[in-house]
Enzyme design. Structure first.
Site, PDB file in Angstrom:
ATOM      1  N   ARG A  59      75.800  28.979  59.935  1.00  0.00           N
ATOM      2  CA  ARG A  59      75.996  27.526  60.028  1.00  0.00           C
ATOM      3  C   ARG A  59      77.481  27.153  60.013  1.00  0.00           C
ATOM      4  O   ARG A  59      77.864  26.137  59.440  1.00  0.00           O
ATOM      5  CB  ARG A  59      75.274  26.792  58.902  1.00  0.00           C
ATOM      6  N   ARG A  75      77.727  19.998  60.093  1.00  0.00           N
ATOM      7  CA  ARG A  75      78.131  18.663  59.628  1.00  0.00           C
ATOM      8  C   ARG A  75      79.339  18.641  58.711  1.00  0.00           C
ATOM      9  O   ARG A  75      79.940  17.600  58.508  1.00  0.00           O
ATOM     10  CB  ARG A  75      76.947  17.995  58.916  1.00  0.00           C
ATOM     11  N   ARG A 124      78.326  15.150  67.762  1.00  0.00           N
ATOM     12  CA  ARG A 124      76.903  14.920  67.531  1.00  0.00           C
ATOM     13  C   ARG A 124      76.537  13.431  67.493  1.00  0.00           C
ATOM     14  O   ARG A 124      75.384  13.085  67.705  1.00  0.00           O
ATOM     15  CB  ARG A 124      76.461  15.594  66.231  1.00  0.00           C
ATOM     16  N   ASP A 127      69.228  26.174  67.573  1.00  0.00           N
ATOM     17  CA  ASP A 127      68.453  26.143  66.341  1.00  0.00           C
ATOM     18  C   ASP A 127      67.302  27.122  66.493  1.00  0.00           C
ATOM     19  O   ASP A 127      66.825  27.334  67.612  1.00  0.00           O
ATOM     20  CB  ASP A 127      67.904  24.732  66.073  1.00  0.00           C
ATOM     21  N   TYR A 175      56.949  26.981  60.223  1.00  0.00           N
ATOM     22  CA  TYR A 175      57.296  25.651  60.731  1.00  0.00           C
ATOM     23  C   TYR A 175      56.208  25.112  61.635  1.00  0.00           C
ATOM     24  O   TYR A 175      55.842  23.932  61.567  1.00  0.00           O
ATOM     25  CB  TYR A 175      58.629  25.692  61.485  1.00  0.00           C
TER      26      TYR A 175
HETATM   27  O1  CP3 Z   1      75.017  29.039  62.422  1.00  0.00           O
HETATM   28  C1  CP3 Z   1      75.403  28.248  63.301  1.00  0.00           C
HETATM   29  O2  CP3 Z   1      76.506  27.641  63.219  1.00  0.00           O
HETATM   30  C2  CP3 Z   1      74.570  28.055  64.559  1.00  0.00           C
HETATM   31  C3  CP3 Z   1      73.673  26.960  64.558  1.00  0.00           C
HETATM   32  C4  CP3 Z   1      72.365  26.975  63.754  1.00  0.00           C
HETATM   33  C5  CP3 Z   1      71.704  25.767  63.420  1.00  0.00           C
HETATM   34  N1  CP3 Z   1      70.514  26.078  62.850  1.00  0.00           N
HETATM   35  C6  CP3 Z   1      72.210  24.418  63.709  1.00  0.00           C
HETATM   36  C7  CP3 Z   1      71.637  23.257  62.988  1.00  0.00           C
HETATM   37  C8  CP3 Z   1      71.567  28.024  63.313  1.00  0.00           C
HETATM   38  C9  CP3 Z   1      71.817  29.522  63.374  1.00  0.00           C
HETATM   39  C10 CP3 Z   1      70.392  27.446  62.754  1.00  0.00           C
HETATM   40  C11 CP3 Z   1      69.291  28.240  62.204  1.00  0.00           C
HETATM   41  C12 CP3 Z   1      68.222  27.552  61.470  1.00  0.00           C
HETATM   42  N2  CP3 Z   1      67.665  26.331  61.715  1.00  0.00           N
HETATM   43  C13 CP3 Z   1      67.520  28.144  60.415  1.00  0.00           C
HETATM   44  C14 CP3 Z   1      67.757  29.536  59.906  1.00  0.00           C
HETATM   45  C15 CP3 Z   1      68.915  29.597  58.985  1.00  0.00           C
HETATM   46  C16 CP3 Z   1      68.697  28.869  57.725  1.00  0.00           C
HETATM   47  O3  CP3 Z   1      69.502  27.946  57.462  1.00  0.00           O
HETATM   48  O4  CP3 Z   1      67.766  29.216  57.010  1.00  0.00           O
HETATM   49  C17 CP3 Z   1      66.543  27.222  59.976  1.00  0.00           C
HETATM   50  C18 CP3 Z   1      65.552  27.430  58.862  1.00  0.00           C
HETATM   51  C19 CP3 Z   1      66.642  26.081  60.816  1.00  0.00           C
HETATM   52  C20 CP3 Z   1      65.776  24.879  60.795  1.00  0.00           C
HETATM   53  C21 CP3 Z   1      66.537  23.645  60.591  1.00  0.00           C
HETATM   54  N3  CP3 Z   1      67.402  23.093  61.513  1.00  0.00           N
HETATM   55  C22 CP3 Z   1      66.503  22.785  59.463  1.00  0.00           C
HETATM   56  C23 CP3 Z   1      65.682  23.039  58.215  1.00  0.00           C
HETATM   57  C24 CP3 Z   1      67.344  21.707  59.734  1.00  0.00           C
HETATM   58  C25 CP3 Z   1      67.539  20.477  58.897  1.00  0.00           C
HETATM   59  C26 CP3 Z   1      68.337  20.750  57.698  1.00  0.00           C
HETATM   60  C27 CP3 Z   1      69.792  20.712  58.046  1.00  0.00           C
HETATM   61  O5  CP3 Z   1      70.499  21.637  57.661  1.00  0.00           O
HETATM   62  O6  CP3 Z   1      70.182  19.724  58.667  1.00  0.00           O
HETATM   63  C28 CP3 Z   1      67.939  21.941  61.006  1.00  0.00           C
HETATM   64  C29 CP3 Z   1      68.939  21.083  61.695  1.00  0.00           C
HETATM   65  C30 CP3 Z   1      70.207  21.762  62.107  1.00  0.00           C
HETATM   66  N4  CP3 Z   1      70.312  22.987  62.718  1.00  0.00           N
HETATM   67  C31 CP3 Z   1      71.503  21.205  62.006  1.00  0.00           C
HETATM   68  C32 CP3 Z   1      72.402  22.134  62.545  1.00  0.00           C
HETATM   69  C33 CP3 Z   1      73.891  22.004  62.697  1.00  0.00           C
HETATM   70  C34 CP3 Z   1      71.833  19.830  61.471  1.00  0.00           C
HETATM   71  C35 CP3 Z   1      71.635  18.833  62.543  1.00  0.00           C
HETATM   72  C36 CP3 Z   1      72.484  17.604  62.325  1.00  0.00           C
HETATM   73  O7  CP3 Z   1      73.632  17.579  62.800  1.00  0.00           O
HETATM   74  O8  CP3 Z   1      71.997  16.687  61.677  1.00  0.00           O
END
Ligand code: CP3
Length: 358
Positions: free
Chosen positions: A35, A39, A48, A84, A162
């Site tokens: 990640r 944000r 975004r 994602d 999910y």
């Molecule tokens: O690592 C990176 O920089 C690459 C981008 C990336 C995102 N999600 C962007 C994202 C990666 C590798 C993921 C993986 C992901 N997504 C996982 C596995 C890793 C982990 O954290 O366990 C999971 C479980 C998700 C599912 C997911 N996506 C959730 C639960 C959420 C909401 C919670 C949150 O952190 O906002 C997301 C949204 C998400 N995925 C965002 C980002 C940057 C936030 C979106 C926003 O800008 O509001």
């Protein structure tokens, strides 16, 4: 140590990160952060604010720009494509939305065996075209600098959770109840996800990804016996198929510390470890069979430098001198993390891990 400037002969396939994944000796420990694009960065929030999450993921130019932000701002040793793990689900007929403040939501979650049997298994070009395009663009930008690009997918278990729950969950009781009640339908769901995810990962490697990571973020929802029965057979097929891409594969999960022998046995070249198990313990149990990645607690990035530094030193010390350590967090960067702390950590790991005896 002085940072080696990338020379015209630098190639991503020979980068520190790829070599560490292959357990080859490196001049210092490579570092990237799960990640790392997100944000906590003002430039991410700006981009975004103009598009929804799914629009940003689906647009190669925006996704590539976000992917490159942490490489420029933080100086990490790799880019991970901005996407994602849930991105392939809409192509499988699941109606996904990212709801501000609430996270991902699926309005038609899978709740019956019949719904499993209706799930299509479209090719990656139909499910993650934007990501494939983004990898091509990022690769063009980074290959001349010898910086590798990481492609990724979710693991079948985490995506099944999910798809059945319809969103995040504390205990995954809907998904696990389905797994126990409908083992045959569970097996068909996992096999369909393996088909789709294998294709997504291989397509990302064809587009130029130098490394692939499989995120099994919710593997720790299961005890060892259920992991062996309901997850391992499918992960084993996935990792065996993805090995044919010829690039290193990272097998990441959280909460699985009591059975990571089982997790590692599924496959992959690198085991991604959360902060709950020290890396010397992991290495003691797995020997030199597999490289390790991790495992700083992401919350330490909110702490004063003396505490962050002490934790980073501890990770480096416990990883030891043997080849095959990739520095990372034990899970993703939190949105409230100060950017300066991330920069300072990356600089520190690059500097200190290159000094022998430290
Ligand atoms: O690592 C990176 O920089 C690459 C981008 C990336 C995102 N999600 C962007 C994202 C990666 C590798 C993921 C993986 C992901 N997504 C996982 C596995 C890793 C982990 O954290 O366990 C999971 C479980 C998700 C599912 C997911 N996506 C959730 C639960 C959420 C909401 C919670 C949150 O952190 O906002 C997301 C949204 C998400 N995925 C965002 C980002 C940057 C936030 C979106 C926003 O800008 O509001």
């Amino acid at each position: 140590m002085t940072e080696t400037l990338t020379s015209p002969t630098a190639v991503a396939a020979d980068s520190l990160l790829v070599r560490a994944c292959r357990r080859e000796p490196t001049e210092r420990t490579p570092i990237w952060l799960m990640r790392q694009a997100g944000r906590y960065m003002p430039e991410y929030r700006l981009l975004r604010s103009r598009q929804t999450m799914l629009e940003a993921i689906g647009d190669p130019a925006t996704a590539a720009e976000i992917t490159l932000q942490p490489v420029e701002r933080i100086g990490v040793d790799a880019a991970i494509v901005f996407s994602d793990i849930l991105a392939p689900l809409p192509g499988m007929g699941l109606d996904l939305d990212f709801v501000a403040g609430a996270g991902p939501r699926i309005s038609n979650p899978i709740r019956t065996a019949a719904a499993v049997d209706r799930l299509p298994t479209p090719p990656a070009e139909d499910t993650i075209a934007g990501t494939i395009g983004a990898i091509r663009l990022v690769k063009q930008a980074l290959e001349p600098r010898g910086i590798p690009v990481i492609g990724f997918s979710g693991a079948p278990f985490t995506l099944a959770c999910y798809a059945i729950e319809g969103g995040g969950s504390q205990r995954y009781e809907v998904a696990k109840e389905f797994m126990y009640r409908e083992p045959a339908a569970w097996s068909r769901l996992m096999r369909r996800l393996v088909t789709v995810l294998t294709d997504c990962l291989l397509a990302q490697a064809r587009a130029g990804a130098d490394i692939l990571q499989v995120f099994d973020s919710w593997a720790g929802a299961l005890g060892p016996g259920d992991y062996a029965r309901y997850v391992r057979p499918y992960n084993t097929v996935l990792f065996a198929a993805v090995a044919s891409a010829g690039v290193p594969v990272i097998n990441f999960s959280t909460g699985s510390g009591s059975y990571f022998e089982e997790v590692a046995a599924c496959g992959g070249d690198v085991l991604g470890v959360d902060w709950r198990t020290p890396l010397d313990v992991v290495r003691g149990r797995l020997g030199d069979r597999i490289a390790v990645m991790g495992n700083l607690d992401p919350v330490t990035l909110l702490a004063p430098w003396r505490e962050l530094k002490a934790h980073a030193d501890d990770v480096l010390h416990r990883a030891g001198d043997a080849p095959g350590h990739v520095f990372n967090l034990g899970h993703g960067v939190l949105p409230t993390t100060p950017v300066d702390n991330v920069r300072r950590l990356v600089d520190y790991v690059k500097e200190t891990s290159g000094r022998p005896g430290e």
